[in-house]
Design an enzyme around this catalytic site. Structure first.
Site, short mmCIF file in Angstrom:
data_model
loop_
_atom_site.label_atom_id
_atom_site.label_comp_id
_atom_site.label_asym_id
_atom_site.label_seq_id
_atom_site.Cartn_x
_atom_site.Cartn_y
_atom_site.Cartn_z
N GLN A 76 0.83 -1.21 0.00
CA GLN A 76 0.00 0.00 0.00
C GLN A 76 0.86 1.27 0.00
OE1 GLN A 76 -3.19 0.56 -0.51
NE2 GLN A 76 -3.47 -1.63 -0.87
N SER A 77 2.01 1.22 -0.66
CA SER A 77 2.90 2.38 -0.70
C SER A 77 2.30 3.55 -1.48
CB SER A 77 4.22 1.96 -1.36
OG SER A 77 4.99 3.10 -1.71
N ASN A 78 2.23 4.70 -0.84
CA ASN A 78 1.81 5.92 -1.53
C ASN A 78 2.88 6.41 -2.49
OD1 ASN A 78 -0.68 6.33 0.08
ND2 ASN A 78 0.79 6.59 1.76
#
Ligand SMILES: *Cc1c(COP(=O)(O)O)cnc(C)c1O
Length: 339
Positions: A76-78
């Site tokens: 879930q890396s922005n």
């Protein structure tokens, strides 16, 4: 004053982001004055602080003649989501090396990564890019010119972007005729923190730069301290500033890491509910929810006083909300009523 503009920059987002006062939140807490810097509204791929770093990093990549960018992060890396969007808009191939395994159904940031058409490599426990050298070798052998963007975009170029962000904020602050006693934000890979520290010193403001540590559980906090200070110093060198920092100049609050990176608890749930229900603003579960939770606690415990004036720097991340639906219990919290 240092020249901030000599590094190349490619336009990817909408700047300046708004700087607003949060009157209802201040009232609810009986002070202090609270302001917000809306880097959740940088525009690219639903926004976030990585857009600032990528404007400088992608310019460097283009100057070096790359055709393929590679970066790494959590599922879930922005940072990965904004990198995928930046690469797409510049016509570059994008490879993401993500921790964990492919989920049955993509949600949140991962869903957007897929929409942006990047190549996803699942790396199991290696969520910080340990697998990148092998990928670089493979792509190079295929005739590509890969460019590796560091974890979180946190190198000197990424930190310069946050020095420029400080300059942007400084102009808004002066136009509003306000001063800040504290700037509070989520700190995780270091360049936001290093860039804001440098800006604060260059613009000689009497303001505490308070990073809320997000990620202590999976690394050595002492090493992270040193990393931020070293990055601030090497960034100062890069722009020919004679500012230098020691560990004593760093404020990194590690009291709110709870059960570690991406583990959502009462602190984050309450902060997300408070911001949404008093101001209509979305925070994210991993970074800004934890950072505002820390700020609320610092206010309650008197570490920040009702006479202070705080800038909360919103660094983005809300696309991850959907992926954390099972951990969010904000509908149980009636925070909008006045205590
Ligand atoms: C990456 C990120 C941060 C932390 O910024 P660093 O420069 O990596 O310390 C904070 N908030 C959000 C939403 C992020 O994506």
């Amino acid at each position: 004053m240092s020249d901030l503009t000599h590094l190349p920059r490619v336009a990817l987002g909408f700047f300046p982001t708004p700087l607003n006062e949060l009157n209802r939140l201040s009232q609810k807490l009986n002070g202090p004055k609270i302001f917000i810097k809306r880097d959740d509204n940088t525009g690219l791929a639903l926004g976030g602080n990585k857009t600032r770093k990528l404007e400088y990093i992608m310019a460097d990549a283009l100057a070096k003649g790359t055709d393929t960018v590679i970066t790494a992060g959590a599922a879930q890396s922005n940072h990965c989501r904004q990198t995928a969007a930046a690469a797409a808009s510049l016509g570059l191939e994008c490879h993401l090396v993500l921790g964990g395994q492919a989920p049955k159904q993509a949600q949140g940031n991962l869903l957007l990564d897929q929409i942006y058409g990047c190549h996803i490599h699942w790396a199991g426990v290696n969520r910080k890019g340990e697998d990148i050298p092998a990928l670089v070798e493979r792509l190079t052998a295929d005739g590509k010119k890969p460019y590796v963007i560091p974890y979180g975009g946190s190198n000197e170029i990424g930190a310069v972007a946050f020095l420029a962000a400080y300059k942007e904020m400084e102009a808004q602050r002066r136009a509003m005729d306000v001063t800040f006693s504290h700037i509070v934000f989520a700190s995780s890979s270091g360049a936001t923190h290093a860039g804001l520290m440098l800006g604060n010193k260059i613009y000689a403001n009497d303001c505490q730069i308070v990073g809320i540590n997000i990620d202590k559980g999976e690394r050595d906090a002492v090493a992270f301290d040193e990393h931020i200070v070293a990055l601030a110093n090497s960034t100062a060198n890069l722009i020919n500033s004679d500012c230098q920092f020691t560990r004593d100049d760093l404020i990194l609050n590690s009291a709110y890491v709870g059960d570690g990176y991406g583990v959502i608890g009462a602190l984050e749930n309450e902060a997300i509910a408070v911001m949404a229900q008093t101001e209509g603003i979305l925070l994210d579960p991993v970074y800004t929810g934890r950072a505002l939770g820390g700020l609320l606690d610092m206010i309650r415990t008197g570490q920040i006083k009702s006479t202070d004036s705080v800038l909360f720097w919103h660094t983005g991340g809300a696309p991850a909300l959907f992926a954390y639906a099972n951990d969010l219990h904000t509908n149980d919290l009636e925070v909008a009523r006045k205590d």
